[in-house]
Motif scaffolding. Sequence first.
Motif, PDB file in Angstrom:
ATOM      1  N   ASP A  91       0.830  -1.296  -0.096  1.00 49.64           N
ATOM      2  CA  ASP A  91       0.216   0.038   0.084  1.00 49.64           C
ATOM      3  C   ASP A  91       0.917   1.136   0.160  1.00 49.64           C
ATOM      4  OD1 ASP A  91       0.872  -0.186   2.443  1.00 49.64           O
ATOM      5  OD2 ASP A  91      -0.914  -0.225   3.454  1.00 49.64           O
ATOM      6  N   ALA A  92       2.163   1.173  -0.085  1.00 55.02           N
ATOM      7  CA  ALA A  92       3.169   2.053  -0.090  1.00 55.02           C
ATOM      8  C   ALA A  92       4.204   1.964  -0.912  1.00 55.02           C
ATOM      9  CB  ALA A  92       3.693   2.548   1.151  1.00 55.02           C
ATOM     10  N   GLY A  93       4.807   2.913  -1.750  1.00 56.98           N
ATOM     11  CA  GLY A  93       5.699   2.633  -2.597  1.00 56.98           C
ATOM     12  C   GLY A  93       5.951   3.611  -3.792  1.00 56.98           C
ATOM     13  N   ILE A  94       6.945   3.589  -4.600  1.00 58.76           N
ATOM     14  CA  ILE A  94       6.901   4.516  -5.622  1.00 58.76           C
ATOM     15  C   ILE A  94       7.351   3.619  -7.012  1.00 58.76           C
ATOM     16  CG2 ILE A  94       7.834   6.304  -4.245  1.00 58.76           C
ATOM     17  CD1 ILE A  94      10.622   5.580  -5.115  1.00 58.76           C
ATOM     18  N   ALA A  95       7.269   4.348  -8.340  1.00 62.32           N
ATOM     19  CA  ALA A  95       7.281   4.006  -9.401  1.00 62.32           C
ATOM     20  C   ALA A  95       8.520   5.167  -9.876  1.00 62.32           C
ATOM     21  CB  ALA A  95       6.430   3.800 -10.456  1.00 62.32           C
ATOM     22  N   VAL A  96       9.560   4.877 -10.366  1.00 60.83           N
ATOM     23  CA  VAL A  96      10.565   5.825 -11.025  1.00 60.83           C
ATOM     24  C   VAL A  96      11.063   5.587 -12.320  1.00 60.83           C
ATOM     25  CG1 VAL A  96      11.339   6.685  -8.506  1.00 60.83           C
ATOM     26  CG2 VAL A  96      12.472   4.914  -9.750  1.00 60.83           C
ATOM     27  N   ALA A  97      11.086   6.602 -13.147  1.00 57.78           N
ATOM     28  CA  ALA A  97      11.132   6.163 -14.599  1.00 57.78           C
ATOM     29  C   ALA A  97      12.328   7.154 -15.157  1.00 57.78           C
ATOM     30  CB  ALA A  97       9.714   6.423 -15.178  1.00 57.78           C
ATOM     31  N   ARG A  98      12.971   6.657 -16.067  1.00 60.03           N
ATOM     32  CA  ARG A  98      13.707   7.649 -16.957  1.00 60.03           C
ATOM     33  C   ARG A  98      13.159   7.487 -18.550  1.00 60.03           C
ATOM     34  NH1 ARG A  98      18.259  10.777 -16.356  1.00 60.03           N
ATOM     35  NH2 ARG A  98      19.056   9.368 -14.933  1.00 60.03           N
ATOM     36  N   GLY A  99      13.022   8.900 -19.064  1.00 52.96           N
ATOM     37  CA  GLY A  99      12.275   8.746 -20.327  1.00 52.96           C
ATOM     38  C   GLY A  99      12.556  10.130 -20.832  1.00 52.96           C
ATOM     39  N   THR A 145       6.524   8.737  -9.112  1.00 52.16           N
ATOM     40  CA  THR A 145       5.161   8.615  -8.749  1.00 52.16           C
ATOM     41  C   THR A 145       4.923   7.496  -7.813  1.00 52.16           C
ATOM     42  OG1 THR A 145       2.992   8.624  -9.665  1.00 52.16           O
ATOM     43  CG2 THR A 145       4.572   7.091 -10.680  1.00 52.16           C
ATOM     44  N   GLY A 146       3.926   7.710  -6.821  1.00 46.05           N
ATOM     45  CA  GLY A 146       3.685   6.762  -5.886  1.00 46.05           C
ATOM     46  C   GLY A 146       2.541   7.518  -4.639  1.00 46.05           C
ATOM     47  N   ASP A 147       2.469   6.947  -3.497  1.00 43.31           N
ATOM     48  CA  ASP A 147       1.784   7.514  -2.622  1.00 43.31           C
ATOM     49  C   ASP A 147       2.585   8.867  -2.286  1.00 43.31           C
ATOM     50  OD1 ASP A 147       3.340   6.991   0.155  1.00 43.31           O
ATOM     51  OD2 ASP A 147       3.342   5.236  -1.104  1.00 43.31           O
ATOM     52  N   VAL A 148       1.963   9.790  -1.828  1.00 40.08           N
ATOM     53  CA  VAL A 148       2.462  11.367  -1.650  1.00 40.08           C
ATOM     54  C   VAL A 148       3.603  11.237  -0.689  1.00 40.08           C
ATOM     55  CG1 VAL A 148       2.331  13.682  -0.740  1.00 40.08           C
ATOM     56  CG2 VAL A 148       0.396  12.512  -2.224  1.00 40.08           C
ATOM     57  N   ALA A 149       3.682  10.490   0.403  1.00 42.50           N
ATOM     58  CA  ALA A 149       4.701  10.425   1.385  1.00 42.50           C
ATOM     59  C   ALA A 149       5.839   9.545   0.702  1.00 42.50           C
ATOM     60  CB  ALA A 149       4.240   9.621   2.877  1.00 42.50           C
ATOM     61  N   SER A 150       5.824   8.845   0.210  1.00 45.29           N
ATOM     62  CA  SER A 150       6.753   8.030  -0.641  1.00 45.29           C
ATOM     63  C   SER A 150       7.433   9.021  -1.510  1.00 45.29           C
ATOM     64  CB  SER A 150       6.494   6.762  -1.287  1.00 45.29           C
ATOM     65  OG  SER A 150       6.097   5.829  -0.208  1.00 45.29           O
ATOM     66  N   VAL A 151       6.691   9.655  -2.495  1.00 42.14           N
ATOM     67  CA  VAL A 151       7.351  10.739  -3.404  1.00 42.14           C
ATOM     68  C   VAL A 151       7.932  11.676  -2.664  1.00 42.14           C
ATOM     69  CG1 VAL A 151       6.863  12.349  -5.292  1.00 42.14           C
ATOM     70  CG2 VAL A 151       5.265  10.225  -4.950  1.00 42.14           C
ATOM     71  N   LYS A 152       7.555  12.294  -1.498  1.00 36.22           N
ATOM     72  CA  LYS A 152       8.250  13.140  -0.892  1.00 36.22           C
ATOM     73  C   LYS A 152       9.662  12.839  -0.478  1.00 36.22           C
ATOM     74  CE  LYS A 152       4.726  16.408   0.636  1.00 36.22           C
ATOM     75  NZ  LYS A 152       3.782  17.136   1.651  1.00 36.22           N
ATOM     76  N   SER A 153       9.669  11.465   0.119  1.00 38.61           N
ATOM     77  CA  SER A 153      11.016  10.878   0.542  1.00 38.61           C
ATOM     78  C   SER A 153      11.858  10.720  -0.553  1.00 38.61           C
ATOM     79  CB  SER A 153      10.586   9.410   1.248  1.00 38.61           C
ATOM     80  OG  SER A 153       9.737   9.481   2.379  1.00 38.61           O
ATOM     81  N   ALA A 154      11.315  10.284  -1.734  1.00 37.85           N
ATOM     82  CA  ALA A 154      12.513  10.094  -2.807  1.00 37.85           C
ATOM     83  C   ALA A 154      13.011  11.445  -3.258  1.00 37.85           C
ATOM     84  CB  ALA A 154      11.656   9.652  -3.923  1.00 37.85           C
ATOM     85  N   ILE A 155      12.123  12.475  -3.322  1.00 39.11           N
ATOM     86  CA  ILE A 155      12.801  13.679  -3.427  1.00 39.11           C
ATOM     87  C   ILE A 155      13.773  14.137  -2.472  1.00 39.11           C
ATOM     88  CG2 ILE A 155      12.160  16.480  -3.567  1.00 39.11           C
ATOM     89  CD1 ILE A 155       9.221  15.548  -4.808  1.00 39.11           C
ATOM     90  N   ASP A 156      13.672  13.873  -1.430  1.00 38.67           N
ATOM     91  CA  ASP A 156      14.520  13.870  -0.164  1.00 38.67           C
ATOM     92  C   ASP A 156      15.977  13.344  -0.687  1.00 38.67           C
ATOM     93  OD1 ASP A 156      13.020  15.627   1.381  1.00 38.67           O
ATOM     94  OD2 ASP A 156      12.253  13.962   2.680  1.00 38.67           O
ATOM     95  N   ARG A 157      15.749  12.066  -1.092  1.00 38.76           N
ATOM     96  CA  ARG A 157      16.987  11.266  -1.505  1.00 38.76           C
ATOM     97  C   ARG A 157      17.490  11.516  -2.739  1.00 38.76           C
ATOM     98  NH1 ARG A 157      13.556   7.255   0.587  1.00 38.76           N
ATOM     99  NH2 ARG A 157      12.463   6.878  -1.571  1.00 38.76           N
TER     100      ARG A 157
END
Length: 308
Positions: A91-99, A145-157
Amino acid sequence: MSLRALTIATLVFAGAGFAADKKLLTLVMPDVKVLGGVNVRGAAGSPMGRFVLGAMMQRNQQLQQASTDFGLDPRSFREVLVASNSAPKYDAGIAVARGSFAPASVISKAVGRGALTEKYRDVTLVTDAKHLLGLAFLGSNVLITGDVASVKSAIDRASTPWSMPVALSTRISQLSAVDDAWVVSTVSASALLPASAVSAGAARGVSPQNILRNVERMSAGVKFGKVATVSALAQADSPETAQLLGNTLKLMVNLLQAQTQNLTPESAQSLVVDPQGNLLNLSFHVTDAEFRRVYQMVAGANKAEKKM
Protein backbone atom coordinates in the motif's frame (compact mmCIF):
# COMPACT_ATOMS: atom_id res chain seq x y z
CA MET A 1 1.20 -0.38 -4.83
CA SER A 2 0.82 -3.51 -6.93
CA LEU A 3 4.33 -4.93 -6.89
CA ARG A 4 2.59 -8.27 -7.33
CA ALA A 5 1.83 -7.27 -10.90
CA LEU A 6 5.45 -6.73 -11.73
CA THR A 7 6.53 -9.86 -9.85
CA ILE A 8 3.99 -12.03 -11.68
CA ALA A 9 4.93 -10.47 -14.99
CA THR A 10 8.59 -11.08 -14.33
CA LEU A 11 8.13 -14.70 -13.34
CA VAL A 12 5.76 -15.58 -16.18
CA PHE A 13 8.11 -11.00 -17.73
CA ALA A 14 17.94 -3.65 -24.04
CA GLY A 15 20.23 -5.74 -25.14
CA ALA A 16 23.55 -6.67 -23.61
CA GLY A 17 25.20 -3.82 -21.82
CA PHE A 18 22.01 -2.16 -20.53
CA ALA A 19 22.14 -1.74 -16.75
CA ALA A 20 19.79 -0.25 -14.18
CA ASP A 21 20.04 3.53 -13.98
CA LYS A 22 22.14 4.42 -10.91
CA LYS A 23 20.31 7.69 -10.32
CA LEU A 24 16.95 5.92 -10.30
CA LEU A 25 18.31 3.39 -7.81
CA THR A 26 19.30 6.17 -5.38
CA LEU A 27 15.64 7.29 -5.33
CA VAL A 28 14.52 3.88 -4.01
CA MET A 29 13.86 3.71 -0.26
CA PRO A 30 16.72 2.23 1.84
CA ASP A 31 14.36 -0.24 3.51
CA VAL A 32 13.02 -1.57 0.21
CA LYS A 33 11.59 -5.08 0.46
CA VAL A 34 10.96 -5.78 -3.21
CA LEU A 35 12.29 -3.95 -6.25
CA GLY A 36 11.62 -4.60 -9.92
CA GLY A 37 12.87 -3.02 -13.11
CA VAL A 38 12.01 -3.01 -16.81
CA ASN A 39 14.12 -1.95 -19.76
CA VAL A 40 11.15 -0.62 -21.72
CA ARG A 41 12.92 -0.34 -25.06
CA GLY A 42 14.33 -3.85 -24.77
CA ALA A 43 10.98 -5.35 -23.76
CA ALA A 44 9.13 -3.49 -26.53
CA GLY A 45 11.23 -5.29 -29.13
CA SER A 46 9.16 -8.48 -28.92
CA PRO A 47 5.40 -9.26 -28.90
CA MET A 48 5.75 -10.96 -25.51
CA GLY A 49 7.57 -7.96 -24.06
CA ARG A 50 4.91 -5.56 -25.36
CA PHE A 51 2.22 -7.76 -23.81
CA VAL A 52 3.99 -7.62 -20.45
CA LEU A 53 4.46 -3.85 -20.63
CA GLY A 54 0.75 -3.42 -21.30
CA ALA A 55 -0.13 -5.72 -18.42
CA MET A 56 2.22 -3.87 -16.09
CA MET A 57 0.62 -0.53 -16.92
CA GLN A 58 -2.85 -1.97 -16.34
CA ARG A 59 -2.05 -3.74 -13.07
CA ASN A 60 0.34 -1.31 -11.39
CA GLN A 61 -1.94 1.08 -9.53
CA GLN A 62 0.33 4.10 -9.48
CA LEU A 63 1.50 3.89 -13.08
CA GLN A 64 -2.10 3.38 -14.18
CA GLN A 65 -3.31 6.36 -12.17
CA ALA A 66 -0.46 8.53 -13.41
CA SER A 67 -1.60 7.71 -16.92
CA THR A 68 -5.36 8.06 -16.44
CA ASP A 69 -5.50 10.86 -13.84
CA PHE A 70 -2.45 12.90 -14.82
CA GLY A 71 -2.32 12.19 -18.56
CA LEU A 72 1.18 10.69 -18.53
CA ASP A 73 2.09 8.97 -21.81
CA PRO A 74 3.62 5.51 -21.10
CA ARG A 75 5.38 5.63 -24.49
CA SER A 76 7.73 8.26 -23.05
CA PHE A 77 9.29 5.70 -20.66
CA ARG A 78 12.74 4.23 -21.32
CA GLU A 79 13.31 2.48 -18.00
CA VAL A 80 11.01 1.89 -15.02
CA LEU A 81 11.80 0.81 -11.46
CA VAL A 82 9.02 -0.13 -9.04
CA ALA A 83 9.82 -0.41 -5.32
CA SER A 84 7.91 -1.05 -2.12
CA ASN A 85 8.74 -1.36 1.56
CA SER A 86 5.21 -2.30 2.60
CA ALA A 87 4.92 -5.92 1.47
CA PRO A 88 2.71 -7.89 1.70
CA LYS A 89 0.12 -5.08 1.70
CA TYR A 90 1.89 -3.12 -1.06
CA ASP A 91 0.00 0.00 0.00
CA ALA A 92 3.05 2.26 -0.18
CA GLY A 93 5.87 2.60 -2.66
CA ILE A 94 7.09 4.38 -5.75
CA ALA A 95 7.62 3.96 -9.44
CA VAL A 96 10.54 5.92 -10.85
CA ALA A 97 11.21 6.22 -14.54
CA ARG A 98 13.77 7.53 -16.98
CA GLY A 99 12.42 8.84 -20.25
CA SER A 100 11.67 11.85 -22.40
CA PHE A 101 9.00 13.85 -20.59
CA ALA A 102 7.37 17.23 -21.02
CA PRO A 103 6.79 18.19 -17.37
CA ALA A 104 5.00 21.49 -18.00
CA SER A 105 2.56 19.85 -20.40
CA VAL A 106 1.90 16.89 -18.09
CA ILE A 107 1.35 19.16 -15.08
CA SER A 108 -0.99 21.39 -17.08
CA LYS A 109 -3.05 18.40 -18.22
CA ALA A 110 -3.15 17.02 -14.69
CA VAL A 111 -4.43 20.31 -13.27
CA GLY A 112 -7.04 20.39 -16.01
CA ARG A 113 -8.24 17.01 -14.77
CA GLY A 114 -8.61 18.22 -11.20
CA ALA A 115 -5.13 17.59 -9.81
CA LEU A 116 -3.54 19.88 -7.24
CA THR A 117 0.02 21.22 -7.12
CA GLU A 118 2.35 22.31 -4.35
CA LYS A 119 6.03 23.07 -3.98
CA TYR A 120 8.24 20.64 -2.10
CA ARG A 121 11.98 21.35 -1.96
CA ASP A 122 11.63 23.54 -5.06
CA VAL A 123 10.04 20.64 -6.93
CA THR A 124 6.46 20.86 -8.21
CA LEU A 125 4.51 18.02 -6.62
CA VAL A 126 1.27 17.04 -8.35
CA THR A 127 -1.36 15.23 -6.27
CA ASP A 128 -4.84 13.93 -6.84
CA ALA A 129 -7.77 15.69 -5.14
CA LYS A 130 -7.63 13.27 -2.18
CA HIS A 131 -3.90 13.84 -1.72
CA LEU A 132 -3.19 10.11 -2.02
CA LEU A 133 -1.21 9.86 -5.27
CA GLY A 134 1.75 12.09 -6.03
CA LEU A 135 3.85 12.75 -9.11
CA ALA A 136 7.00 14.82 -9.54
CA PHE A 137 9.68 15.41 -12.17
CA LEU A 138 13.39 15.83 -11.54
CA GLY A 139 14.33 17.73 -14.65
CA SER A 140 12.77 16.54 -17.90
CA ASN A 141 14.08 12.98 -17.83
CA VAL A 142 13.23 11.52 -14.40
CA LEU A 143 9.74 10.87 -13.06
CA ILE A 144 8.61 9.79 -9.57
CA THR A 145 5.09 8.63 -8.79
CA GLY A 146 3.52 6.84 -5.82
CA ASP A 147 1.80 7.63 -2.55
CA VAL A 148 2.52 11.24 -1.55
CA ALA A 149 4.71 10.42 1.46
CA SER A 150 6.89 8.06 -0.59
CA VAL A 151 7.27 10.58 -3.41
CA LYS A 152 8.38 13.27 -0.96
CA SER A 153 10.91 10.89 0.58
CA ALA A 154 12.28 10.11 -2.88
CA ILE A 155 12.68 13.84 -3.57
CA ASP A 156 14.63 14.09 -0.29
CA ARG A 157 16.93 11.27 -1.42
CA ALA A 158 17.60 13.05 -4.71
CA SER A 159 19.59 15.68 -2.80
CA THR A 160 21.05 13.28 -0.21
CA PRO A 161 21.70 9.97 -2.03
CA TRP A 162 22.22 6.80 -0.01
CA SER A 163 24.55 3.89 -0.68
CA MET A 164 22.82 0.64 -1.57
CA PRO A 165 24.32 -2.51 0.03
CA VAL A 166 26.97 -4.00 -2.24
CA ALA A 167 25.30 -7.43 -2.44
CA LEU A 168 21.99 -5.89 -3.57
CA SER A 169 23.50 -3.46 -6.08
CA THR A 170 25.70 -6.22 -7.52
CA ARG A 171 22.74 -8.54 -8.05
CA ILE A 172 20.73 -5.75 -9.69
CA SER A 173 23.65 -4.98 -12.00
CA GLN A 174 23.95 -8.65 -12.97
CA LEU A 175 20.26 -8.96 -13.79
CA SER A 176 19.72 -5.62 -15.53
CA ALA A 177 22.81 -6.04 -17.72
CA VAL A 178 21.35 -9.07 -19.50
CA ASP A 179 17.58 -9.13 -18.85
CA ASP A 180 14.72 -6.96 -20.05
CA ALA A 181 12.81 -7.32 -16.77
CA TRP A 182 13.95 -8.32 -13.30
CA VAL A 183 12.86 -8.42 -9.67
CA VAL A 184 14.76 -8.80 -6.38
CA SER A 185 13.63 -9.24 -2.78
CA THR A 186 15.56 -8.32 0.34
CA VAL A 187 13.34 -10.26 2.75
CA SER A 188 12.00 -13.79 3.09
CA ALA A 189 9.93 -14.84 0.10
CA SER A 190 7.02 -15.78 2.36
CA ALA A 191 6.87 -12.18 3.66
CA LEU A 192 6.04 -10.96 0.15
CA LEU A 193 2.93 -13.08 -0.26
CA PRO A 194 -0.36 -11.17 -0.06
CA ALA A 195 -3.14 -12.73 2.04
CA SER A 196 -5.06 -13.66 -1.11
CA ALA A 197 -2.18 -15.84 -2.35
CA VAL A 198 -1.93 -17.62 1.00
CA SER A 199 -5.67 -18.33 1.19
CA ALA A 200 -5.82 -19.38 -2.47
CA GLY A 201 -2.96 -21.81 -1.94
CA ALA A 202 -4.60 -23.26 1.16
CA ALA A 203 -7.83 -23.81 -0.78
CA ARG A 204 -5.87 -25.87 -3.30
CA GLY A 205 -4.10 -27.89 -0.61
CA VAL A 206 -0.82 -25.99 -1.06
CA SER A 207 0.86 -23.83 1.58
CA PRO A 208 3.03 -21.22 -0.18
CA GLN A 209 4.28 -19.96 3.18
CA ASN A 210 5.52 -23.41 4.20
CA ILE A 211 7.37 -23.73 0.90
CA LEU A 212 8.88 -20.25 0.92
CA ARG A 213 9.34 -19.38 4.60
CA ASN A 214 12.91 -20.73 4.59
CA VAL A 215 13.85 -18.83 1.42
CA GLU A 216 15.69 -15.78 2.69
CA ARG A 217 15.71 -13.82 -0.57
CA MET A 218 15.04 -14.30 -4.25
CA SER A 219 15.73 -12.65 -7.59
CA ALA A 220 14.66 -13.35 -11.15
CA GLY A 221 15.06 -11.97 -14.63
CA VAL A 222 13.60 -12.44 -18.10
CA LYS A 223 15.11 -11.87 -21.52
CA PHE A 224 12.43 -11.51 -24.19
CA GLY A 225 12.58 -12.79 -27.75
CA LYS A 226 10.74 -15.36 -29.85
CA VAL A 227 11.29 -17.56 -26.81
CA ALA A 228 11.76 -15.92 -23.41
CA THR A 229 14.56 -17.07 -21.13
CA VAL A 230 13.71 -16.95 -17.43
CA SER A 231 16.38 -17.26 -14.76
CA ALA A 232 16.12 -17.09 -10.98
CA LEU A 233 18.28 -17.35 -7.89
CA ALA A 234 16.99 -18.25 -4.42
CA GLN A 235 18.98 -18.10 -1.21
CA ALA A 236 17.70 -20.64 1.31
CA ASP A 237 18.54 -21.09 4.97
CA SER A 238 20.26 -24.43 4.31
CA PRO A 239 21.38 -26.75 1.48
CA GLU A 240 18.52 -29.08 2.38
CA THR A 241 15.97 -26.33 1.90
CA ALA A 242 17.50 -25.40 -1.46
CA GLN A 243 17.28 -29.02 -2.60
CA LEU A 244 13.66 -29.30 -1.39
CA LEU A 245 12.71 -26.09 -3.17
CA GLY A 246 14.28 -27.36 -6.39
CA ASN A 247 12.39 -30.65 -6.20
CA THR A 248 9.14 -28.80 -5.49
CA LEU A 249 9.60 -26.53 -8.51
CA LYS A 250 10.26 -29.52 -10.77
CA LEU A 251 7.05 -31.13 -9.53
CA MET A 252 5.04 -27.95 -10.06
CA VAL A 253 6.30 -27.50 -13.63
CA ASN A 254 5.56 -31.14 -14.46
CA LEU A 255 2.04 -30.84 -13.03
CA LEU A 256 1.46 -27.62 -14.97
CA GLN A 257 2.46 -29.35 -18.17
CA ALA A 258 0.63 -32.63 -17.54
CA GLN A 259 -2.63 -31.37 -16.03
CA THR A 260 -3.27 -28.08 -17.82
CA GLN A 261 -1.20 -28.34 -21.01
CA ASN A 262 -0.25 -24.69 -20.48
CA LEU A 263 3.36 -25.68 -21.12
CA THR A 264 4.65 -27.81 -23.96
CA PRO A 265 6.82 -30.82 -23.07
CA GLU A 266 9.77 -28.97 -24.63
CA SER A 267 9.35 -25.96 -22.33
CA ALA A 268 8.80 -28.15 -19.27
CA GLN A 269 11.93 -30.14 -20.13
CA SER A 270 13.96 -26.93 -20.54
CA LEU A 271 13.82 -26.40 -16.78
CA VAL A 272 17.30 -26.52 -15.26
CA VAL A 273 17.48 -26.68 -11.46
CA ASP A 274 20.97 -26.37 -10.00
CA PRO A 275 21.29 -26.32 -6.18
CA GLN A 276 24.70 -25.22 -4.95
CA GLY A 277 24.88 -25.23 -1.18
CA ASN A 278 22.13 -22.98 0.14
CA LEU A 279 21.70 -21.32 -3.28
CA LEU A 280 19.30 -22.54 -5.94
CA ASN A 281 19.78 -21.48 -9.57
CA LEU A 282 17.10 -22.25 -12.10
CA SER A 283 16.28 -21.37 -15.69
CA PHE A 284 13.74 -22.32 -18.32
CA HIS A 285 12.32 -21.20 -21.65
CA VAL A 286 8.74 -20.24 -22.46
CA THR A 287 7.06 -19.29 -25.75
CA ASP A 288 4.80 -16.30 -26.28
CA ALA A 289 1.66 -18.46 -26.39
CA GLU A 290 2.64 -20.34 -23.23
CA PHE A 291 3.37 -17.17 -21.37
CA ARG A 292 -0.02 -15.68 -22.26
CA ARG A 293 -1.86 -18.83 -21.21
CA VAL A 294 -0.12 -18.99 -17.84
CA TYR A 295 -0.55 -15.25 -17.29
CA GLN A 296 -4.28 -15.42 -18.04
CA MET A 297 -4.62 -18.40 -15.72
CA VAL A 298 -2.93 -16.49 -12.87
CA ALA A 299 -4.82 -13.26 -13.60
CA GLY A 300 -8.10 -15.18 -13.78
CA ALA A 301 -7.42 -16.78 -10.41
CA ASN A 302 -6.72 -13.38 -8.87
CA LYS A 303 -10.00 -11.96 -10.22
CA ALA A 304 -11.93 -14.92 -8.86
CA GLU A 305 -10.38 -14.45 -5.42
CA LYS A 306 -11.37 -10.77 -5.33
CA LYS A 307 -15.00 -11.67 -6.01
CA MET A 308 -15.13 -14.16 -3.13
